[in-house]
Design a protein around this motif. Structure first.
Motif, PDB file in Angstrom:
ATOM      1  N   UNK A  23      33.034   6.567  37.645  1.00 21.54           N
ATOM      2  CA  UNK A  23      31.645   6.489  37.187  1.00 21.54           C
ATOM      3  C   UNK A  23      31.087   5.078  37.400  1.00 21.54           C
ATOM      4  N   UNK A  24      31.975   4.095  37.504  1.00 18.69           N
ATOM      5  CA  UNK A  24      31.644   2.731  37.932  1.00 18.69           C
ATOM      6  C   UNK A  24      30.255   2.253  37.537  1.00 18.69           C
ATOM      7  N   UNK A  25      29.935   2.294  36.270  1.00 21.87           N
ATOM      8  CA  UNK A  25      28.669   1.759  35.793  1.00 21.87           C
ATOM      9  C   UNK A  25      27.462   2.637  36.083  1.00 21.87           C
ATOM     10  N   UNK A  26      27.662   3.847  36.650  1.00 21.50           N
ATOM     11  CA  UNK A  26      26.530   4.735  36.952  1.00 21.50           C
ATOM     12  C   UNK A  26      25.792   5.108  35.658  1.00 21.50           C
ATOM     13  N   UNK A  27      26.516   5.127  34.549  1.00 21.99           N
ATOM     14  CA  UNK A  27      25.915   5.383  33.240  1.00 21.99           C
ATOM     15  C   UNK A  27      26.898   4.935  32.166  1.00 21.99           C
ATOM     16  N   UNK A  28      26.379   4.788  30.957  1.00 17.80           N
ATOM     17  CA  UNK A  28      27.221   4.400  29.819  1.00 17.80           C
ATOM     18  C   UNK A  28      27.554   5.670  29.035  1.00 17.80           C
ATOM     19  N   UNK A  29      28.835   6.104  29.012  1.00 17.28           N
ATOM     20  CA  UNK A  29      29.143   7.355  28.306  1.00 17.28           C
ATOM     21  C   UNK A  29      28.725   7.295  26.837  1.00 17.28           C
TER      22      UNK A  29
ATOM     23  N   UNK B  73      31.871  18.133  27.173  1.00 16.37           N
ATOM     24  CA  UNK B  73      30.696  17.256  27.013  1.00 16.37           C
ATOM     25  C   UNK B  73      30.758  16.079  27.982  1.00 16.37           C
ATOM     26  N   UNK B  74      31.964  15.508  28.169  1.00 14.65           N
ATOM     27  CA  UNK B  74      32.096  14.357  29.093  1.00 14.65           C
ATOM     28  C   UNK B  74      31.813  14.790  30.527  1.00 14.65           C
ATOM     29  N   UNK B  75      32.323  15.969  30.920  1.00 13.93           N
ATOM     30  CA  UNK B  75      32.108  16.441  32.297  1.00 13.93           C
ATOM     31  C   UNK B  75      30.623  16.749  32.518  1.00 13.93           C
ATOM     32  N   UNK B  76      29.978  17.395  31.531  1.00 13.72           N
ATOM     33  CA  UNK B  76      28.552  17.749  31.694  1.00 13.72           C
ATOM     34  C   UNK B  76      27.670  16.500  31.722  1.00 13.72           C
ATOM     35  N   UNK B  77      28.040  15.501  30.923  1.00 16.26           N
ATOM     36  CA  UNK B  77      27.281  14.245  30.912  1.00 16.26           C
ATOM     37  C   UNK B  77      27.339  13.586  32.298  1.00 16.26           C
TER      38      UNK B  77
END
Ligand code: ITT
Length: 219
Positions: free
Chosen positions: A30-36, A50-54
Motif C-alpha cells: 500500500x506504500x503510503x497510498x492511504x492511511x489504514x 474490512x482491510x481488503x475492502x478499504x
C-alpha cells in the motif's frame, strides 16, 4: 500475473505473504497510498474483510488482507483481535518495540499459569475483495503452548513464545519456509488462493434481478 494489493502495514506479514503467494499473483504494497483506518470489527474475519475492502476503495485494485493474533486459552481467547495493541499506550516506538511490550505484558499476565494450562493458538482470517464487490474470507489456525521466556529471533510478534504442538522450538526458531508450512497464515492463504485465482480470471455474475430485461424484438 494480476496485480493484487496486499493491505497490511506489518513488515513481518509482507515477507510471509510474499513467500506464501509467490507465483500466483503479483503483490503490491500500500506504500503510503492511504492511511489504514482503525480496526473496529468484532472478529478476525470482519477485520480482514474490512482491510481488503478499504484497500480496494483507495486503489481500485483487487486486494488481499489478513487479520491475525494470538488466542490464549487461559485468557479466554484474548488478546485475540487486540493482539497488535495488547499493551495499549504503553507500547510505543518501532513495531519491534511494540511487539516486545505486548509480549512482556502477556508473559507477566501468565506468570502464575501452570504449564498444563498454557495452551494457545495463532489464528488468521485471510480475505480478498475485488472492485466489483465480490469477496471471501477463510480461517487458519496453529495450536501450541506458551513458554515463560522468549526464545528465538525469527518472525515477529508473539513468535518467540509459541511452541507449535508436536515441536520443541518456537515459531521464532523455525526457518521461514518451515513456519509457512504449518502457520495459521500459511494455512489460511493456501485456502484463499484457489478461491481468489478463478475470481480474478472470471467476470462477476450479475445478481438475480439486476440483469437487463429482455429486449422486445425490433420491427
Ligand atoms: P495490519 O493490520 O496492517 O495487517 P497488524 O500488525 O496491526 O498489521 P493485526 O491487526 O492482524 O496486524 O495484528 C496481528 C498481531 O498478532 C501482530 O502484530 C502480532 O502481535 C500477532 N501475530 C499475528 N500473526 C503472528 C505470527 O505469525 N507470529 C507472531 N505474532 C503474530
Amino acid at each position: 500475473m494480476t496485480e493484487v494489493v496486499l493491505a497490511t502495514t506489518n513488515r513481518g506479514k509482507v515477507a510471509e505473504l510474499q513467500r506464501i503467494l509467490a507465483g500466483t499473483v503479483e503483490l503490491v504494497g500500500i506504500d503510503g497510498a492511504y492511511e489504514p483506518g482503525p480496526e473496529t470489527g468484532a472478529s478476525f474475519a470482519d477485520n480482514a474483510l474490512a482491510k481488503a475492502r478499504e484497500a480496494v476503495r483507495h486503489t481500485g485494485l483487487p486486494a488481499v488482507a489478513d487479520d491475525s493474533g494470538l488466542a490464549v486459552d487461559a485468557l479466554s481467547g484474548m488478546p485475540g483481535i487486540l493482539s497488535a495493541r495488547w499493551a495499549g499506550r504503553h507500547a510505543v516506538g518501532s513495531p519491534a518495540d511494540r511487539d516486545r511490550a505486548n509480549l512482556e505484558l502477556l508473559l507477566d499476565q501468565l506468570a502464575d499459569v501452570p504449564d498444563e494450562r498454557r495452551g494457545a493458538a495463532f489464528v488468521c482470517a485471510a480475505a480478498y475483495a475485488l472492485p466489483d464487490g465480490r469477496s471471501a474470507v477463510v480461517l487458519g489456525e496453529l495450536r501450541g503452548t506458551l513458554l515463560r521466556q522468549p526464545q528465538g529471533t525469527g518472525g515477529f510478534g508473539y513468535d518467540p513464545v509459541l511452541v507449535p504442538a508436536g515441536l520443541t522450538v518456537t515459531t521464532a526458531e523455525l526457518a521461514p519456509a518451515d513456519k509457512d508450512a504449518i502457520s495459521h497464515r500459511g494455512k489460511a492463504f493456501r485456502q484463499l488462493a484457489p478461491l481468489l485465482l478463478p475470481a480474478l480470471a472470471s467476470p462477476a455474475v450479475p445478481a438475480t434481478g439486476s440483469t437487463a430485461p429482455p429486449r422486445r424484438p425490433s420491427r
